[in-house]
Design a protein around this motif. Structure first.
Motif, PDB file in Angstrom:
ATOM      1  N   ARG A  22       0.796  -1.393  -0.323  1.00 21.36           N
ATOM      2  CA  ARG A  22      -0.013   0.060   0.336  1.00 21.36           C
ATOM      3  C   ARG A  22       0.907   1.264   0.225  1.00 21.36           C
ATOM      4  NH1 ARG A  22      -2.611   0.417   4.646  1.00 21.36           N
ATOM      5  NH2 ARG A  22      -4.076   1.857   4.143  1.00 21.36           N
ATOM      6  N   GLY A  23       1.839   1.535   0.248  1.00 22.39           N
ATOM      7  CA  GLY A  23       2.939   2.642   0.742  1.00 22.39           C
ATOM      8  C   GLY A  23       3.434   2.322  -0.418  1.00 22.39           C
ATOM      9  N   ILE A  24       3.652   1.506  -1.056  1.00 20.40           N
ATOM     10  CA  ILE A  24       5.055   1.589  -2.574  1.00 20.40           C
ATOM     11  C   ILE A  24       3.577   1.949  -3.795  1.00 20.40           C
ATOM     12  CG2 ILE A  24       5.918   0.722  -4.056  1.00 20.40           C
ATOM     13  CD1 ILE A  24       7.687   0.911  -1.987  1.00 20.40           C
ATOM     14  N   LYS A  25       2.531   2.389  -3.769  1.00 16.75           N
ATOM     15  CA  LYS A  25       1.229   2.393  -4.460  1.00 16.75           C
ATOM     16  C   LYS A  25       0.977   3.620  -4.115  1.00 16.75           C
ATOM     17  CE  LYS A  25      -3.717   1.008  -5.755  1.00 16.75           C
ATOM     18  NZ  LYS A  25      -4.321  -0.325  -5.302  1.00 16.75           N
ATOM     19  N   THR A  26       0.844   3.898  -3.158  1.00 12.91           N
ATOM     20  CA  THR A  26      -0.009   5.128  -2.897  1.00 12.91           C
ATOM     21  C   THR A  26       1.197   6.674  -2.924  1.00 12.91           C
ATOM     22  OG1 THR A  26      -1.265   4.318  -0.787  1.00 12.91           O
ATOM     23  CG2 THR A  26      -0.175   6.948  -0.541  1.00 12.91           C
ATOM     24  N   LEU A  27       2.670   6.258  -2.614  1.00 15.01           N
ATOM     25  CA  LEU A  27       3.907   7.059  -3.348  1.00 15.01           C
ATOM     26  C   LEU A  27       3.827   7.204  -4.601  1.00 15.01           C
ATOM     27  CD1 LEU A  27       6.453   8.779  -1.897  1.00 15.01           C
ATOM     28  CD2 LEU A  27       7.707   6.533  -1.548  1.00 15.01           C
ATOM     29  N   LEU A  28       3.283   5.971  -5.149  1.00 14.93           N
ATOM     30  CA  LEU A  28       3.851   6.493  -6.672  1.00 14.93           C
ATOM     31  C   LEU A  28       2.570   7.378  -7.126  1.00 14.93           C
ATOM     32  CD1 LEU A  28       4.605   2.661  -8.152  1.00 14.93           C
ATOM     33  CD2 LEU A  28       5.778   4.562  -8.200  1.00 14.93           C
ATOM     34  N   PHE A 167     -17.107   1.165   1.876  1.00 13.18           N
ATOM     35  CA  PHE A 167     -17.157   1.471   0.949  1.00 13.18           C
ATOM     36  C   PHE A 167     -16.021   1.978   0.230  1.00 13.18           C
ATOM     37  CE2 PHE A 167     -18.108   2.635  -3.036  1.00 13.18           C
ATOM     38  CZ  PHE A 167     -18.455   1.416  -4.189  1.00 13.18           C
ATOM     39  N   ILE A 168     -16.292   3.756   0.703  1.00 14.30           N
ATOM     40  CA  ILE A 168     -15.701   5.078   0.404  1.00 14.30           C
ATOM     41  C   ILE A 168     -14.116   4.408   1.143  1.00 14.30           C
ATOM     42  CG2 ILE A 168     -15.366   6.898   0.773  1.00 14.30           C
ATOM     43  CD1 ILE A 168     -18.549   7.631   0.957  1.00 14.30           C
ATOM     44  N   GLY A 169     -14.253   3.418   2.054  1.00 15.63           N
ATOM     45  CA  GLY A 169     -12.668   4.051   3.108  1.00 15.63           C
ATOM     46  C   GLY A 169     -11.664   2.791   1.768  1.00 15.63           C
ATOM     47  N   ARG A 170     -12.665   1.755   1.103  1.00 10.40           N
ATOM     48  CA  ARG A 170     -11.614   0.586   0.142  1.00 10.40           C
ATOM     49  C   ARG A 170     -11.714   1.455  -0.826  1.00 10.40           C
ATOM     50  NH1 ARG A 170     -15.354  -2.141   3.221  1.00 10.40           N
ATOM     51  NH2 ARG A 170     -17.221  -2.199   1.324  1.00 10.40           N
ATOM     52  N   HIS A 171     -11.891   2.616  -1.270  1.00 11.33           N
ATOM     53  CA  HIS A 171     -11.516   3.312  -2.169  1.00 11.33           C
ATOM     54  C   HIS A 171     -11.205   4.774  -2.341  1.00 11.33           C
ATOM     55  CE1 HIS A 171     -14.573  -0.193  -3.518  1.00 11.33           C
ATOM     56  NE2 HIS A 171     -13.996  -0.420  -4.225  1.00 11.33           N
ATOM     57  N   THR A 172     -11.101   5.108  -1.261  1.00 11.90           N
ATOM     58  CA  THR A 172     -10.138   6.753  -1.077  1.00 11.90           C
ATOM     59  C   THR A 172      -9.315   6.912  -1.989  1.00 11.90           C
ATOM     60  OG1 THR A 172      -8.423   5.583   0.643  1.00 11.90           O
ATOM     61  CG2 THR A 172     -11.005   6.671   1.602  1.00 11.90           C
ATOM     62  N   LEU A 173      -8.008   5.905  -2.663  1.00 16.54           N
ATOM     63  CA  LEU A 173      -7.416   6.853  -3.159  1.00 16.54           C
ATOM     64  C   LEU A 173      -7.535   6.966  -4.699  1.00 16.54           C
ATOM     65  CD1 LEU A 173      -4.112   6.852  -3.533  1.00 16.54           C
ATOM     66  CD2 LEU A 173      -3.956   5.002  -4.556  1.00 16.54           C
ATOM     67  N   ILE A 174      -8.455   6.172  -5.340  1.00 13.12           N
ATOM     68  CA  ILE A 174      -9.018   6.956  -6.599  1.00 13.12           C
ATOM     69  C   ILE A 174      -9.709   7.906  -6.123  1.00 13.12           C
ATOM     70  CG2 ILE A 174     -11.431   4.315  -6.621  1.00 13.12           C
ATOM     71  CD1 ILE A 174      -9.063   5.873  -9.643  1.00 13.12           C
ATOM     72  N   ILE A 175     -11.222   7.330  -5.229  1.00 15.17           N
ATOM     73  CA  ILE A 175     -11.276   9.109  -5.598  1.00 15.17           C
ATOM     74  C   ILE A 175     -10.843  10.274  -4.465  1.00 15.17           C
ATOM     75  CG2 ILE A 175     -13.031  10.520  -3.051  1.00 15.17           C
ATOM     76  CD1 ILE A 175     -14.424   7.320  -3.047  1.00 15.17           C
ATOM     77  N   TYR A 176      -9.759   9.908  -4.236  1.00 11.74           N
ATOM     78  CA  TYR A 176      -8.561  11.787  -4.172  1.00 11.74           C
ATOM     79  C   TYR A 176      -8.117  11.791  -5.318  1.00 11.74           C
ATOM     80  CZ  TYR A 176      -4.822  14.391  -1.922  1.00 11.74           C
ATOM     81  OH  TYR A 176      -4.157  15.595  -2.354  1.00 11.74           O
ATOM     82  N   LEU A 177      -7.671  11.047  -6.079  1.00 12.31           N
ATOM     83  CA  LEU A 177      -7.247  11.074  -7.382  1.00 12.31           C
ATOM     84  C   LEU A 177      -7.834  12.051  -8.651  1.00 12.31           C
ATOM     85  CD1 LEU A 177      -4.951   7.634  -7.920  1.00 12.31           C
ATOM     86  CD2 LEU A 177      -3.757  10.188  -7.090  1.00 12.31           C
TER      87      LEU A 177
END
Length: 196
Positions: A22-28, A167-177
């Protein structure tokens, strides 16, 4: 709100085994935003924003998690909260919270590494969440996460009413992007249509 977000990220970090991934994915994703902003809005470059911080914090926790788990909750929460408060104004060249606790820090060289750590160096980032003080609040969250891990958290947190939030929590990265380009695009169209 950012403090709550950092605490929640620390809590979830303590509940998953995939912090390195998760860290690598988020940092990328953070580095992708930096690259896009460098092309699209170079005056608002994001050097080390919230995604950079979260990705780095997850990677640090994946390396230090076993060590941190040896620290009792009653020690870890106040210790890391005090470190958070003590380094709160480090980016402004200060240590401490109140003026009578504060003293000027030593002058540091202009370094990207020191900027990421949180020292007062002349680098600008439109979105800036350095490791200090935020990593300490993140660690407080990892200690709070133990209450969820061992089942002693309030029952409300397990209620069905929170499933949509989950549900939102599981998809926060895509929502943020997605949310920022959508908002910027909508505002751009609005002002283009209604410009005087």
């Amino acid at each position: 709100f950012v403090s709550v977000l950092v605490l929640l990220a620390g809590i979830t970090c303590s509940l998953t085994r995939s912090n390195f991934k998760r860290g690598i994915k988020t940092l990328l994703c953070g580095l992708l935003i930096t690259a896009v902003m460098a092309v699209v809005m170079p005056d608002s470059l994001i050097v080390f924003g919230i995604l950079h911080f979260f990705g780095t914090a997850m990677l640090i926790y994946s390396a230090l998690g076993k060590l941190l788990e040896k620290i009792p909750v009653a020690v870890g929460i106040p210790l890391f909260f005090l470190l958070f408060m003590f380094t709160w104004r480090l980016m402004y060249g200060k240590l401490g919270v109140f003026d009578f606790w504060t003293f000027d820090t030593f002058k540091v060289p202009n370094s990207l590494v020191l900027f990421i750590l949180g020292f007062d160096v002349p680098i600008y980032s439109a979105d800036y969440y350095p490791l200090m003080p935020w990593i300490f609040l993140f660690f407080v969250g990892t200690f709070l996460g133990r209450f969820f891990k061992n089942g002693t958290a309030p029952k409300f947190f397990k209620a069905d009413v929170l499933q949509p939030i989950g549900f939102i929590g599981r998809h926060t990265l895509i929502i943020y992007l997605l949310h920022q380009p959508i908002i910027y695009g909508a505002m751009y169209l609005f002002f283009e249509v209604f410009k005087a």
